[in-house]
Design a protein around this motif. Structure first.
Motif, PDB file in Angstrom:
ATOM      1  N   LEU A  43       0.824  -1.209   0.000  1.00 52.71           N
ATOM      2  CA  LEU A  43       0.000   0.000   0.000  1.00 52.71           C
ATOM      3  C   LEU A  43       0.858   1.258   0.000  1.00 52.71           C
ATOM      4  CD1 LEU A  43      -2.671  -1.115   2.641  1.00 52.71           C
ATOM      5  CD2 LEU A  43      -2.873  -1.178   0.146  1.00 52.71           C
ATOM      6  N   GLY A  44       1.981   1.211   0.718  1.00 47.98           N
ATOM      7  CA  GLY A  44       2.851   2.379   0.789  1.00 47.98           C
ATOM      8  C   GLY A  44       3.446   2.753  -0.554  1.00 47.98           C
ATOM      9  N   ARG A  45       3.751   1.747  -1.376  1.00 44.70           N
ATOM     10  CA  ARG A  45       4.320   2.020  -2.696  1.00 44.70           C
ATOM     11  C   ARG A  45       3.273   2.513  -3.685  1.00 44.70           C
ATOM     12  NH1 ARG A  45       7.339  -2.795  -1.344  1.00 44.70           N
ATOM     13  NH2 ARG A  45       5.809  -4.116  -2.409  1.00 44.70           N
ATOM     14  N   ALA A  46       1.993   2.350  -3.332  1.00 46.54           N
ATOM     15  CA  ALA A  46       0.922   2.663  -4.275  1.00 46.54           C
ATOM     16  C   ALA A  46       0.208   3.975  -3.964  1.00 46.54           C
ATOM     17  CB  ALA A  46      -0.090   1.523  -4.298  1.00 46.54           C
ATOM     18  N   THR A  47       0.701   4.738  -2.985  1.00 45.61           N
ATOM     19  CA  THR A  47       0.036   5.990  -2.631  1.00 45.61           C
ATOM     20  C   THR A  47       1.049   7.105  -2.449  1.00 45.61           C
ATOM     21  OG1 THR A  47      -1.411   7.084  -1.015  1.00 45.61           O
ATOM     22  CG2 THR A  47       0.106   5.429  -0.164  1.00 45.61           C
ATOM     23  N   THR A  48       0.601   8.324  -2.690  1.00 44.29           N
ATOM     24  CA  THR A  48       1.431   9.500  -2.433  1.00 44.29           C
ATOM     25  C   THR A  48       1.126  10.104  -1.071  1.00 44.29           C
ATOM     26  OG1 THR A  48      -0.194  10.953  -3.504  1.00 44.29           O
ATOM     27  CG2 THR A  48       1.551  10.034  -4.896  1.00 44.29           C
ATOM     28  N   THR A  49       0.158   9.510  -0.354  1.00 48.43           N
ATOM     29  CA  THR A  49      -0.245  10.063   0.951  1.00 48.43           C
ATOM     30  C   THR A  49      -0.226   8.979   2.027  1.00 48.43           C
ATOM     31  OG1 THR A  49      -2.590   9.673   0.426  1.00 48.43           O
ATOM     32  CG2 THR A  49      -1.674  11.850  -0.108  1.00 48.43           C
ATOM     33  N   PRO A  50       0.920   8.333   2.273  1.00 46.51           N
ATOM     34  CA  PRO A  50       0.959   7.256   3.276  1.00 46.51           C
ATOM     35  C   PRO A  50       0.696   7.733   4.698  1.00 46.51           C
ATOM     36  CG  PRO A  50       3.176   7.859   2.603  1.00 46.51           C
ATOM     37  CD  PRO A  50       2.245   8.583   1.672  1.00 46.51           C
ATOM     38  N   ASP A  51       0.886   9.015   4.947  1.00 46.35           N
ATOM     39  CA  ASP A  51       0.659   9.551   6.287  1.00 46.35           C
ATOM     40  C   ASP A  51      -0.711  10.206   6.428  1.00 46.35           C
ATOM     41  OD1 ASP A  51       3.226   8.801   7.145  1.00 46.35           O
ATOM     42  OD2 ASP A  51       4.089  10.610   6.256  1.00 46.35           O
ATOM     43  N   ASP A  52      -1.532  10.052   5.411  1.00 36.27           N
ATOM     44  CA  ASP A  52      -2.851  10.690   5.428  1.00 36.27           C
ATOM     45  C   ASP A  52      -3.888   9.682   4.946  1.00 36.27           C
ATOM     46  OD1 ASP A  52      -4.903  12.470   5.601  1.00 36.27           O
ATOM     47  OD2 ASP A  52      -4.186  13.834   4.035  1.00 36.27           O
TER      48      ASP A  52
END
Length: 210
Positions: A43-52
């Motif tokens: 999931l982290g590699r697939a999003t630009t907003t891992p902290d949101d």
């Protein structure tokens, strides 16, 4: 593949084998925290907003809606020390319930027959397999429960674990889905929006032929 069709038991229940092994149905309504932790890598590699992220937690859990209860019992006349411990326990429970109620006082989300509390979260929170054991009310108000829905602010993916499901749907880009399907840590299958996900939707396995 549905447990009911594999086991031939409805409602779902365990199966005992002659060699002493017993297997039971998957847990419904929650994604195992270790599996969720492993998913965060993809999931982290697939999003630009891992902290949101936005997390939706079902409001029907007894410890979140005030429907659960606990009690303490003492045989005979309690001593002063026992009374003090009981009072401290009751006060800790009261404070936690107040903190949970305050933390869950934000927006809610509804879909047919369900209502969810919405909370902010980050992938870092879910990245450790034992995060449920260490999460506090301040960090994760629904300590003890994984979210029934989780999505990134950039809408690049979404996870959904309906409260009566024993599986989780991951929706996202082809790259994300291919990575999940190829990861040996998951028992994952590709599905189409027309697939039947109900107990009777398993057209491959017939009941009792596990």
């Amino acid at each position: 593949m549905q447990w009911v069709r594999l086991s031939g038991e409805e409602p779902p229940q365990g199966i005992e084998f002659e060699d002493g092994w017993t297997v039971g149905p998957p847990e419904e309504g929650q994604l195992d925290s270790a599996i969720l932790a492993a998913l965060t890598e993809h999931l982290g590699r697939a999003t630009t907003t891992p902290d949101d992220l936005v997390a939706a937690v079902w409001n029907g859990w007894g410890d979140l809606n005030g429907g659960s209860a606990s009690g303490s019992f003492v045989v005979g006349e309690p001593s002063e020390e026992q009374l003090r411990q009981l009072q401290e326990h009751a006060e800790r429970r009261r404070l936690r319930e107040a903190a949970v109620a305050d933390a869950l006082g934000g927006p809610t989300f509804e879909w047919p027959g369900r209502e969810f509390h919405l909370m902010s979260a980050s992938l870092a929170l879910f990245a450790e397999p034992d995060w449920l054991d260490t999460a506090s009310v301040d960090v994760w108000p629904a300590a003890g429960h994984t979210p029934q829905m989780l999505w990134s602010e950039d809408h690049s993916w979404v996870l959904a674990t309906e409260i009566d499901w024993d599986f989780t749907i991951v929706a996202g880009s082809h790259g994300l889905i291919d990575g999940v399907l190829e990861d040996p840590r998951f028992e994952a299958f590709a599905i189409a929006d027309s697939d039947d996900l109900t107990w009777s939707g398993d057209a491959v396995n017939s009941g009792g032929q596990a």
